[in-house]
Scaffold this motif. Structure first.
Motif, PDB file in Angstrom:
ATOM      1  N   LEU A 298      -0.609   4.142  14.944  1.00 36.55           N
ATOM      2  CA  LEU A 298      -1.725   3.849  14.049  1.00 36.55           C
ATOM      3  C   LEU A 298      -1.951   2.347  13.982  1.00 36.55           C
ATOM      4  N   LEU A 299      -3.195   1.922  14.162  1.00 39.78           N
ATOM      5  CA  LEU A 299      -3.551   0.511  14.089  1.00 39.78           C
ATOM      6  C   LEU A 299      -4.734   0.346  13.146  1.00 39.78           C
ATOM      7  N   LEU A 300      -4.544  -0.481  12.077  1.00 37.54           N
ATOM      8  CA  LEU A 300      -5.622  -0.804  11.152  1.00 37.54           C
ATOM      9  C   LEU A 300      -6.413  -1.988  11.687  1.00 37.54           C
ATOM     10  N   HIS A 301      -7.708  -1.946  11.530  1.00 35.46           N
ATOM     11  CA  HIS A 301      -8.568  -2.999  12.051  1.00 35.46           C
ATOM     12  C   HIS A 301      -9.117  -3.845  10.898  1.00 35.46           C
ATOM     13  N   GLY A 302      -8.696  -5.145  10.869  1.00 36.63           N
ATOM     14  CA  GLY A 302      -9.304  -6.101   9.956  1.00 36.63           C
ATOM     15  C   GLY A 302      -8.793  -6.077   8.537  1.00 36.63           C
ATOM     16  N   LEU A 303      -7.756  -5.355   8.258  1.00 34.85           N
ATOM     17  CA  LEU A 303      -7.238  -5.283   6.897  1.00 34.85           C
ATOM     18  C   LEU A 303      -5.735  -5.533   6.890  1.00 34.85           C
TER      19      LEU A 303
ATOM     20  N   GLY B 109      -9.198  -2.753 -10.906  1.00 38.14           N
ATOM     21  CA  GLY B 109      -7.759  -2.599 -11.035  1.00 38.14           C
ATOM     22  C   GLY B 109      -7.091  -2.419  -9.690  1.00 38.14           C
ATOM     23  N   GLN B 110      -5.835  -1.971  -9.732  1.00 41.30           N
ATOM     24  CA  GLN B 110      -5.033  -1.816  -8.526  1.00 41.30           C
ATOM     25  C   GLN B 110      -5.229  -0.412  -7.941  1.00 41.30           C
ATOM     26  N   HIS B 111      -5.347  -0.335  -6.608  1.00 43.97           N
ATOM     27  CA  HIS B 111      -5.503   0.945  -5.901  1.00 43.97           C
ATOM     28  C   HIS B 111      -4.564   0.971  -4.691  1.00 43.97           C
ATOM     29  N   THR B 112      -4.133   2.214  -4.340  1.00 47.05           N
ATOM     30  CA  THR B 112      -3.319   2.429  -3.139  1.00 47.05           C
ATOM     31  C   THR B 112      -4.066   3.365  -2.210  1.00 47.05           C
ATOM     32  N   LEU B 113      -4.221   2.951  -0.955  1.00 51.95           N
ATOM     33  CA  LEU B 113      -4.886   3.764   0.057  1.00 51.95           C
ATOM     34  C   LEU B 113      -3.853   4.116   1.124  1.00 51.95           C
ATOM     35  N   ASN B 114      -3.554   5.430   1.283  1.00 47.81           N
ATOM     36  CA  ASN B 114      -2.558   5.892   2.258  1.00 47.81           C
ATOM     37  C   ASN B 114      -3.278   6.550   3.432  1.00 47.81           C
ATOM     38  N   ILE B 115      -3.061   6.028   4.638  1.00 46.04           N
ATOM     39  CA  ILE B 115      -3.695   6.547   5.852  1.00 46.04           C
ATOM     40  C   ILE B 115      -2.606   7.139   6.740  1.00 46.04           C
TER      41      ILE B 115
ATOM     42  N   SER C 267       2.001   6.604   9.471  1.00 38.94           N
ATOM     43  CA  SER C 267       1.298   6.275   8.224  1.00 38.94           C
ATOM     44  C   SER C 267       1.313   4.780   7.952  1.00 38.94           C
ATOM     45  N   GLU C 268       0.277   4.319   7.253  1.00 44.37           N
ATOM     46  CA  GLU C 268       0.185   2.964   6.725  1.00 44.37           C
ATOM     47  C   GLU C 268      -0.412   3.046   5.321  1.00 44.37           C
ATOM     48  N   GLN C 269       0.027   2.086   4.462  1.00 43.63           N
ATOM     49  CA  GLN C 269      -0.536   1.994   3.122  1.00 43.63           C
ATOM     50  C   GLN C 269      -1.198   0.639   2.927  1.00 43.63           C
ATOM     51  N   ILE C 270      -2.334   0.638   2.239  1.00 41.40           N
ATOM     52  CA  ILE C 270      -3.045  -0.587   1.873  1.00 41.40           C
ATOM     53  C   ILE C 270      -3.132  -0.625   0.346  1.00 41.40           C
ATOM     54  N   ARG C 271      -2.699  -1.762  -0.224  1.00 41.59           N
ATOM     55  CA  ARG C 271      -2.867  -1.966  -1.661  1.00 41.59           C
ATOM     56  C   ARG C 271      -4.104  -2.835  -1.880  1.00 41.59           C
TER      57      ARG C 271
END
Length: 735
Positions: free
Chosen positions: A526-531, A585-591, A602-606
């Motif tokens: 998995l590769l995230l682009h730009g984040l 506020g704070q959010h968690t995005l799980n991919i 998997s990757e997580q973005i806060r």
């Protein structure tokens, strides 16, 4: 019956090599089973006739025939052969695959004596055991005078072609019809070979005999390859006049078919009852009924007429018929019963009956060898040899009862034999779908035991990368279980399992069951682009995109949740997400991405959503205060979301000085007397900012006091024109 004897026929010399006998024009061909392999027949003299035999190990053929005399003859009417050449070649090939040496003869045969002469020659020199006659070929007739039981009768007598060492006479009168049969000096009246006939020409409802024969030969091929099986059971259907014999005859039949149904109830042995039996799934029927060549007559007569037309329309589902029916096998009569049974059904392969009044008794002499896997022809030879005497059930009338017995159809068929072992139907609880991918590197393969008339002894198997591989025939990869467990770790990729059956007679395959296994134990990438893994944003929307690669099974789908696993925002093949209406506020995005085998990465973005400017509380200078040429600014910043990042200070709209958080004060020196304006701007991590404008009047006379206060302060003094605060980048900022 004498298989190996001396005398007028001489000694049989068994040839077990592949040879071909050709006499111009090329019409006699010999196909033999070699000790080791069946090889293609190649000869410069083989122009129109050649049989491409498969290179099959000797073990593929039943051991039952390896040491026996096994030459058979296929005689085809010359005018018919050109129309049925291809199916005849397949038929001969099937016989070779069944363990026979095959002589194919297609020359014109003028008389029945000429035909018998061929049989005698082949019996002496080639070890002939039987023959099949395809088309309308010569036949012998026999006449007996009337007796106390039988009327005088002239009938077709194929026993003449089967008894090669007896004496057959035509003397009273000399009219081409035999009227006496006796043992010769060195022979007997028993048959040495068997004969069957395949001839649909008496049927009024066929348009093309060649097409009918072709369809029948195709049906035989299906039977021998296991594609035309019936339930291995028999029915004895005995009409009223023979009820007292019926149960004993049923016990005789049980030697071949232990699963036998006996019907001798006079209320049920009717025409309708017989037609009902014909529609059932049985391999063998033994019918005892008064008959003519074209109809059965069941008692009472009002319930009993079944014609050959009725039989054709019923399309019977039976394979074999033994007709204890007077003249039921008089195959020269138009629409004869035995011929109708043979050609009116997709399942019928052979009929046995009589061309005259009479039929088979002494049934045990036929059914016992039949149940021991002898062919129909061999069983009939055994029956003749033990029944043509006064000790049998026919007594002294054995000629009148038995001399018309004949086989209509293929005489080489066996009720418990096919020349191949069917493959199993493979399944896998660990890898149930052959087109799907699985992460499990261990394999369990299972199957139900395939139906085989002889029973399956075990299976050869192989596992490789070849989609059409064939297992080697050796003990290392043989199992008598109906499953394979592979404990070793198979490498990722596609594998194929091949399984081939061996039945109890030693037939192996040749059809192979193949099962595809797809293994992928590696996770996708998995590769995230730009984040980055953490980011701050100053708006309610966010766009995220990613890619996924997988070397084996390939990318399957993504599953994305926001803040908690139950809040799924993506569950599909898409690899882009546009979020809107995010709360502050704070959010968690799980991919999580999955490959086709179920592996995942998997990757997580806060994400911090900051929609509020920072708040400044000014501490110094105090409102209305008096100040010297040095002045301290002090403040307190509140930002509950992204947090305080930096501040900038300028005097009188001059050059500003930046201070990184957590700095919250600055001392300004060298202020000239008079009123000054100070701009203080604080910035958070999403670049939201707040600015305060502060006015203060400077009195130089207060410098002494100010300096004393400045030295007493623990806050470092910073000279405005030389102040260059350091900057510590903690995180990127998205506006």
């Amino acid at each position: 019956m004498k298989r190996n004897h001396t005398g007028t026929l001489g000694c049989i010399h068994l040839i077990l090599v592949l040879v071909i006998l050709v006499s111009p024009p090329a019409s006699v061909f010999r196909l033999s089973v070699a000790h080791d392999i069946i090889t293609p027949i190649t000869s410069e003299s083989m122009d129109a006739e050649s049989f491409a035999m498969r290179n099959i190990p000797r073990d593929y053929l039943p051991s039952l025939y390896q040491d026996a005399s096994n030459t058979v003859a296929v005689i085809v009417e010359n005018s018919l052969y050109g129309w049925i050449r291809t199916p005849t070649q397949q038929y001969c090939q099937d016989l070779v695959g069944s363990g026979y040496d095959v002589i194919l003869y297609t020359e014109d045969i003028a008389t029945v004596s000429d035909l018998k002469g061929l049989f005698v020659n082949w019996y002496v020199n080639e070890g002939l055991v039987g023959a099949v006659l395809i088309g309308r070929l010569p036949y012998a007739e026999f006449h007996h005078d009337s007796t106390s039981v039988f009327s005088a009768e002239t009938f077709i007598c194929d026993l003449y072609l089967m008894d090669l060492d007896g004496t057959w006479s035509d003397s009273n009168p000399s009219d081409g019809i035999f009227d006496h049969h006796s043992a010769s000096l060195h022979g007997d009246i028993d048959p040495e070979i068997f004969v069957g006939r395949i001839d649909p020409s008496c049927l009024s409802w066929i348009a093309n005999p060649a097409e009918t024969v072709t369809a029948y030969l195709s049906k035989l091929h299906q039977y021998r390859t296991g594609d035309l099986e019936r339930k291995h059971r028999a029915v004895a259907f005995v009409d009223d006049d023979w009820c007292s014999w019926g149960e004993q005859w049923a016990r005789d039949i049980a030697a071949a078919y232990p699963d036998i149904s006996y019907e001798g109830n006079p209320d049920l042995t009717t025409g309708a009852g017989w037609l009902n039996v014909l529609g059932q799934n049985h391999a063998w029927v033994h019918l005892c009924a008064h008959s003519s060549p074209t109809a059965h007559h069941f008692k009472p007569w009002a319930q009993g007429l079944v014609t050959s037309t009725d039989i054709k329309e019923a399309a019977p589902k039976i394979s074999f018929y033994n007709l204890y029916c007077c003249k039921g096998a008089k195959w020269t009569m138009q629409d004869n019963l035995a011929v109708t049974y043979l050609f009116s059904s997709n399942y019928s392969v052979a009929s046995i009956g009589s061309t005259k009044s009479g039929g088979m008794m002494d049934n045990s002499h036929f059914y016992t060898p039949l149940g021991q896997n002898n062919s129909i022809g061999e069983s009939l030879v055994n029956w003749f040899s033990k029944s043509l005497n006064e000790m049998g059930e026919a007594g002294s009338a054995y000629l009148e009862w038995y001399y018309g017995m004949t086989i209509v159809g293929d005489p080489f068929l066996r009720i418990n034999y096919d020349c191949r072992a069917p493959p199993p139907l493979l399944t896998s609880p660990t890898h149930p779908n052959q087109t799907s991918w699985y992460a499990d590197k261990r394999l369990l393969l299972e199957w139900e035991v395939p139906e085989d008339v002889n029973g399956i002894a075990g299976y050869y198997y192989a596992i490789d990368r070849n989609s059409s591989g064939i297992p080697r025939i050796n003990a290392d990869n043989f199992t008598n279980k109906n499953k394979i467990m592979v404990d070793r770790q198979l490498k990722d990729g596609t594998w194929f399992v091949h399984v081939m059956s061996r039945d109890v007679l030693g037939n192996i395959g040749p059809r192979v069951a193949h099962y595809r296994i797809n293994i992928d134990s590696e996770s996708p990438y998995l590769l995230l682009h730009g984040l980055p893994s953490f980011c701050n944003i100053s708006r309610r929307c966010l766009s995220v995109n990613w890619s996924a690669t997988d070397l084996c099974s390939g990318y399957s789908h993504s599953r994305v949740w926001l803040d908690q696993p139950s809040n799924v925002v993506v569950d599909g093949t898409e690899r882009i997400l546009n979020l809107s209406n995010l709360t502050e506020g704070q959010h968690t995005l799980n991919i999580t991405v999955y490959d086709a085998a179920g592996n995942r990465d998997s990757e997580q973005i806060r994400v911090c959503v900051d929609l509020t400017n920072p708040h400044i509380e000014l501490i110094r200078p105090a409102s209305g205060g008096l100040y010297g040429s040095s002045l301290m600014l002090a403040w307190r910043v509140t930002d509950e979301e992204s947090g305080y990042r930096n501040a900038s200070v300028s005097v009188d709209e001059g050059e500003s000085v930046e201070l990184s958080a957590p700095a919250s004060s600055i001392v300004i020196h060298g202020l000239s007397p008079g009123l000054h304006t100070f701009n203080l701007t604080v910035v958070d991590w999403v670049n939201r900012f707040t600015t305060l404008v502060i006015a203060a009047r400077v009195y130089p006379v207060l410098d002494c006091v100010w300096i004393v206060a400045a030295f007493a302060s623990v806050t470092a003094a910073v000279v405005l024109h030389s102040f260059k605060p350091s900057r510590n980048e903690i995180s990127d900022t998205i506006i």
